[in-house]
Write an enzyme that holds these catalytic residues in place. Sequence first.
Site, PDB file in Angstrom:
ATOM      1  N   SER A  28       0.683  -1.241  -0.135  1.00 29.22           N
ATOM      2  CA  SER A  28      -0.107   0.069  -0.032  1.00 29.22           C
ATOM      3  C   SER A  28       0.901   1.331  -0.033  1.00 29.22           C
ATOM      4  O   SER A  28       0.625   2.261  -0.570  1.00 29.22           O
ATOM      5  CB  SER A  28      -1.011  -0.050   1.242  1.00 29.22           C
ATOM      6  OG  SER A  28      -0.432  -0.133   2.267  1.00 29.22           O
ATOM      7  N   GLY A  96       5.026  -9.300   3.228  1.00 30.51           N
ATOM      8  CA  GLY A  96       3.632  -9.352   3.851  1.00 30.51           C
ATOM      9  C   GLY A  96       2.627  -9.412   2.591  1.00 30.51           C
ATOM     10  O   GLY A  96       1.684  -9.808   2.705  1.00 30.51           O
ATOM     11  N   GLU A 103      10.683  -8.545  -5.340  1.00 31.04           N
ATOM     12  CA  GLU A 103      11.294  -7.172  -4.568  1.00 31.04           C
ATOM     13  C   GLU A 103      12.937  -7.267  -4.161  1.00 31.04           C
ATOM     14  O   GLU A 103      13.555  -6.661  -4.351  1.00 31.04           O
ATOM     15  CB  GLU A 103      10.613  -7.108  -3.330  1.00 31.04           C
ATOM     16  CG  GLU A 103       9.033  -6.723  -3.475  1.00 31.04           C
ATOM     17  CD  GLU A 103       8.162  -6.758  -2.376  1.00 31.04           C
ATOM     18  OE1 GLU A 103       7.305  -5.945  -2.163  1.00 31.04           O
ATOM     19  OE2 GLU A 103       8.580  -7.304  -1.238  1.00 31.04           O
TER      20      GLU A 103
HETATM   21  C1  5RP Z   1       5.158  -6.658  -0.093  1.00 33.08           C
HETATM   22  C2  5RP Z   1       6.050  -5.997   0.877  1.00 33.08           C
HETATM   23  C3  5RP Z   1       5.362  -4.671   1.234  1.00 33.08           C
HETATM   24  O1  5RP Z   1       6.447  -3.992   1.240  1.00 33.08           O
HETATM   25  C4  5RP Z   1       5.135  -4.801   2.899  1.00 33.08           C
HETATM   26  O2  5RP Z   1       4.125  -5.791   3.024  1.00 33.08           O
HETATM   27  C5  5RP Z   1       4.459  -3.430   3.518  1.00 33.08           C
HETATM   28  O3  5RP Z   1       3.347  -3.153   2.774  1.00 33.08           O
HETATM   29  P1  5RP Z   1       2.593  -2.007   3.063  1.00 33.08           P
HETATM   30  O4  5RP Z   1       3.249  -0.862   2.591  1.00 33.08           O
HETATM   31  O5  5RP Z   1       1.113  -2.226   2.514  1.00 33.08           O
HETATM   32  O6  5RP Z   1       2.573  -1.706   4.801  1.00 33.08           O
HETATM   33  O7  5RP Z   1       6.979  -6.331   1.292  1.00 33.08           O
HETATM   34  O8  5RP Z   1       5.750  -7.891  -0.424  1.00 33.08           O
END
Ligand code: 5RP
Length: 234
Positions: A28, A96, A103
């Site tokens: 997000s 997450g 990434e």
């Molecule tokens: C996705 C990630 C995201 O960067 C991480 O989950 C953070 O997400 P958000 O900006 O929604 O808090 O690692 O794989």
Amino acid sequence: MSQAKENAALAALDFVEDGMTLGLGSGSTAEIFIEKLGEKVAGGLKVQGVPTSSGTAACAKENGVPLIDVDRVSKIHLTIDGADEVDPLFTLIKGGGACLLREKIIANASDRMVVIADASKMVEQLGAFPLPVEIDPFGMALTADQIYQVLQDTGCKDGQTILRQNAEGTGPLITDGGHYIVDCKCGVIPNPGETAHFLEKIPGVMEHGLFVDLASVVIVGEEDHARVMELSRE
Ligand code: 5RP
């Protein structure tokens, strides 16, 4: 939209220069950044983005950010991405959103990684957020056992591995790369570098969510401002 995330995303625009190839993170906070970047592109900024997930690619297209295929890129100047936890040495837990493999490929290939996160992601010690590990579906139970053993052996409090389910609740979540994710309850990860090293030795592990020595800038979004922290990686 969280104001803290937006403040972090806005501050990250200061690191973007005309002509750059940008790694575009997932989640997000990264999507807020992409929206803001799209506004700059509409105003004449020339950049091209390498997306770290299918979701990010869709978001970039929606916001008018030009994309380039990862296999046509020879240099990535800067990657901007979110995180689930950030420790004082800028070691991260990511994944997450289940995009950690792509990434990490993009962050590792970039000259610089800038993390954008709201203040709740800053921790003294990693591990309260369950560590995502991307695994091959073949032999997943054997792989999960070995992951558990590594976490125990490297001082994590727990190590229990839970296979992540898809949003519909119809089965395991499948990543963009066709793999599964196990979320590992660690409690604490006292030696992230050591845990990372031994996880990488397990054949069924495609990648883990510990990002060690990759981020050199962390932008922490608060409700009314953003704090930029830099670490030399020279
Ligand atoms: C996705 C990630 C995201 O960067 C991480 O989950 C953070 O997400 P958000 O900006 O929604 O808090 O690692 O794989």
